[in-house]
Design an enzyme around this catalytic site. Sequence first.
Site, PDB file in Angstrom:
ATOM      1  N   GLU A 139      39.590  33.606  38.306  1.00 10.03           N
ATOM      2  CA  GLU A 139      38.992  32.417  37.697  1.00 10.03           C
ATOM      3  C   GLU A 139      38.468  31.439  38.743  1.00 10.03           C
ATOM      4  OE1 GLU A 139      38.292  32.615  34.722  1.00 10.03           O
ATOM      5  OE2 GLU A 139      39.568  34.337  34.320  1.00 10.03           O
ATOM      6  N   HIS A 142      34.984  32.297  39.646  1.00 13.77           N
ATOM      7  CA  HIS A 142      34.039  31.767  38.665  1.00 13.77           C
ATOM      8  C   HIS A 142      33.769  30.296  38.928  1.00 13.77           C
ATOM      9  CE1 HIS A 142      33.751  35.199  36.072  1.00 13.77           C
ATOM     10  NE2 HIS A 142      35.008  35.179  35.666  1.00 13.77           N
ATOM     11  N   ASP A 149      31.540  37.974  35.620  1.00 14.81           N
ATOM     12  CA  ASP A 149      32.363  39.150  35.361  1.00 14.81           C
ATOM     13  C   ASP A 149      31.578  40.436  35.578  1.00 14.81           C
ATOM     14  OD1 ASP A 149      34.787  37.914  34.670  1.00 14.81           O
ATOM     15  OD2 ASP A 149      34.036  37.455  32.666  1.00 14.81           O
TER      16      ASP A 149
END
Length: 938
Positions: A139, A142, A149
Amino acid sequence: MRGFKSLALLFLVPVVRGSMVQLKNGGYEDIVIAINPELPEDPNIIRNIQDMVKEAVKIIIPLHWLPKPEYLSVKTESYDKADVIVANPFLKYGDDPYTLQYGGCGEKGRYIHFTPDFLLNDNLYNIYGSRGTKVFVHEWAHLRWGVFDEYNNDAPFYVSVNSGNASVEATRCSADVTGKYILQSCTGKSCMTRECKYDQQTKLYEAGCKFIPDKTQISPASIMYMQSLPSVVEFCDQSTHNEKATNMQNKICNYKSTWEVIMNSSDFSNTSPINSISPPFETSFSLLQTKDRVVCLVLDVSGSMDWNNRINRLYQAAEIFLLQIIEMGSWVGIVTFHSTAQIACSLRQIVSENVRRDLIRYLPTTASGGTKICYGVNQGFEVIKQKYSNLDGSEIVLLTDGEDTTMSSCLTDVKNSGSIIHTITLGPSAALQLEQFSDMTGGLKLHATDTVDSNALIDAFSGISSGSGNISEQSIQLESTARSVTVKQWMNGTVTVDSTVGKDTFFVVTWDGITSPPDILLRDPKGKEYRTLNFTVSNLNLRTARLSIAGTAEVGDWLYWIQNNHTAPQVISMIVTSRAASLAVPPVTVKAHMNKDTNNFPNPMVIYAEVSQGFLPVLGATVMATVEQETGSAVELKLLDDGSGADITKNDGIYSKYFTSFKGNGRYNLKVHIQGRNQTVRLGRRQSQALYVPGYIENGEIKMNVPRPEVSDDEIQAKLGSFNRVATGGSFVVSNVPSGGTTDVFPPCKITDLEAQFEEDKIHLSWTAPGNDLDEGQADRYIIKMSESFLDLRNTFDNATSVNTSSLVPNPAGTKESFQFKPENVTIENGTIIYFAIRAIDNAFLTSEVSNIVQAALFVPPKESSPDTLPTEVITNSVPTQGPLTDTLPTDVINDGVSISIIVIGAVIPVIAVLIAVSITICILHKKNRKGGPELRM
C-alpha cells in the site's frame, strides 16, 4: 541505485489537503495514521499498528479518554489529511487494505485504508500476508510512489503465445509465478473444487475461475501482484516485468515496471543509496491527546477593505461561519488588524446559539489604515495563549486583501508555533507570500475574487470545517448560488434535502443593494411556505436574511423564489447549509481539489471531486466545476467518472477533468456543484488494494482460504434519492501565462480504454473519444496501428502497419467510439494475436500519446479433458475457523466450517473521537543480488 536496504518512515499526522510526508536522511517524516472517530476504544488497534510499522510511534488519544500524565498535546495533526486511515467501511464489506489513488502513474495517492478487523484478526494473515513486511509495503508503494496493481479482478486472464503455442494465462507479474486454475463452488459450509473450464464465448477461463499459486515459488517478484507469497520480496523490474498482463500498472504506467516508476520518484531519483544494514533510529513512542477545537479569526480591516464592498462581504461570510459552520463546543476568538492589531473578542466556547449570536457582534464593519499581517497573526496567538499554555493544535483563519513587505518577519514564529493557519486571500492584490503560512502549518489555501456574484468568500469560510473526522458534526453546504437580478425580476431555484442530512438546516439570502430585503418565498416538499417575514434580518447585518428550520428538515425538493424589489439591479444569493440527520448514517460528502497548488503554463492541471457516502463511491452524479480567476469570466467544466481523459478509474466516485483555460497569471479558485437525481450509492471495489489470495498449493495439496465475502444487492447499494452539494476546492497559483493570449498548446489526451476483439474475420475496436485539448472539444482524426509484435507498437508505433481510418471521424470528447474492419495481409488461424494502439491528432496537428495496447486473440481452447459435472464422492473435513480450507484436486469436497460473515465488518458503531499519528521505520527489501534468504527484512 540497485536497491535500498531500509527506509525510515516517520509517521506524524498532517492536517490539510495534501500529505506533508518528506524524505529526510534516509527516512520518511510526517506520515499520518488516523483512527476513525466512529470506532470504539480498543488498545489492541494501537498495539497492532505499532507491531505493523515497527517503529517510532506518535499516538493521538481522543479528547474524551481519561487524561494521563504521559499524554502530550497534538500539534498540526488531524484525521482529514492522514496518510493512513483506520476505519470500518460503510456497509458490510470485507477487509481489503486499499489505497485511494486519484492521479496517474507516479502521482501520490490520497490515503491508505485499513479496517479494524484487518489489524485485529490474525486469521487474515494467510489471505493477505504479513501486515508490516508485505501489506504495508504494497500500500505504501501505491500511496507514495504512484504505482498500480499487477493483477486485475476485472480482467483476470489473457491469451499469450510462447514458442508458437497459445495459452490462457493469469494476469500477474511476474509471469514466472506458478500455480493452477481452480473453480471453487460452495453450498452452505460445503465447498467443492475442480479444474477450470474454458468459456466458449470469451475463449478464456470461465467466470469464477481463480489462479491458485504454489506456496513455494522461485520468482521473488512482485510485491504489487501477490504480496502474501513467502518468496515475494521484490518489485518487478525490467527483467521480470510482464508487459502483456492486462493490469492497471501496464495501462496507467505505459508498460513500465513498478521498479522503474519507483526509481523515477522524487524520493530516489536524486537520492544516494542507503547502505546501512540497521534502521536509522530506534523505536520510540509518544502519546498525544486531542483537545477542543480552538479557532481565532484574524481579519484584515485596512483601508482597501472598503473597496468593492469587501468589508460587508467579509461580515456576511464570517457571520455564516460563526452561526452555521463551526462546530458546537469549539472555542472562538476574533482579532482585527491594519497598521496595528486589536483583540476584538477573547476566546468564547460555543455552547449555545446565544453564544453564536453574541460572537457576531464583534465582527468588523469599518475599514481604515495600512496592512501588517504579522501583527494580526501574533495577536491571534495571544488570544489563544490567554487560555492555553501553548498553541499546539489551534487554528488561525487569516483573511487579507493587501500587500505586506514585512511578512517574512514572523515566518519562523509561525512555522514553530504548532498552530494551523488557514489563509483566505481576497482580491487581486493580496500578499503573494501568504500561502507560505498555510504550506508551513498544513492549513487550507482559499481565495475569493471581487466578483460579487460568485459567493467565493462565503464558500471559503464554509469550507473551513473541523478535521476531526466526525462527519456527523460538520456543516455540509447544499447550495451556494448568486445571480445579478434586474428590477422586479425573480431568482428561483430548487434545493434538495436528502435523507442523509437535515439537522441544523439554514436557508440564507444575501443581497448587495438597499438594506430592505427582497421578497422571498420558500416552499418545503409538503407545501409549507415561508415568506420574507419568517426570515430573520439582524440589526448588525442588514443585507442578510436567515431562516433556521426547526428539527430535521423535510426530505425532498425545497423551491424558492426571490424577487428584486429594488429600483436597480442587485446581486442576490441563496446559501443552504445542513448537518447529518443521523449519527448512524454518514452523509453524502464532496472533497474537491486540483492536482497541484502551483502551476507553470503550459502544463495542464486536473480537477478532482470525490463524491462518497462513508467510504462508498456515489455514482451517476452530475458534477460541475467552476474555476474563477481575476481576469475574464469564470470557466465551467463538467467532471466525469468514465475512466477516460483525466479520470483514471471508471465508477470510483472520483470525477475528473483537465483544466487548460488559463487567462492570466495569479490566483484561481475552484468550486464544484454536485447534483444527484434518484441516484444510487454502489459498492465498487477499490482498485489499488492488497490481493485477496483465494488459496495456495502446498506440497501438491490445494489449501483454499475462506471464500471472499460476498454481499447482497441490498447491502452494496443504498437509494439516495436526489441530493445537492457544493464544495470549495481551494485556490491555486498559475504563472508564465503569455500576456498576449495563448495558442493551442494542448494535444488530445491519451486514450486509456482501448479494447479489441475478433468478430468472425473482423476486428472490433472501441474506446472513449479524446478532445481537441486533452479531454475537452473534438479531435480531428485518428491514427490506428496494428502489429503481431507487442514490442513493435510499444517502441516503434510509427513504423507499425497502419489501419485505414479514412471513414473514421472523431466524436466529441467523452463519446464512446466504435470501429470495425477486416485486417489485411494477416493470416488468421488458431493462436493468432494482433496488437492494436491508437493516437489522436487535433486541428493544430498536435498528437496524443500512444494509447494502451490491446490484443485481439483468435484462440480455440483445447477440448475439455475433465468431466462436465462435479464429482459425486464427497469427503468432508472439519477445519478450525482460523485455518484455511484444505482440498485435493479434483475430487475432494470440503466443509470449511467457517461462516463467511466472520470476515465481514459489522455495522457502524458508536462515535468516539480518536486520532493516531505514527512514526515508523520500515525496511522494504533488498532489491538485487542480495545474500541470504528471501525474506523482507524489518
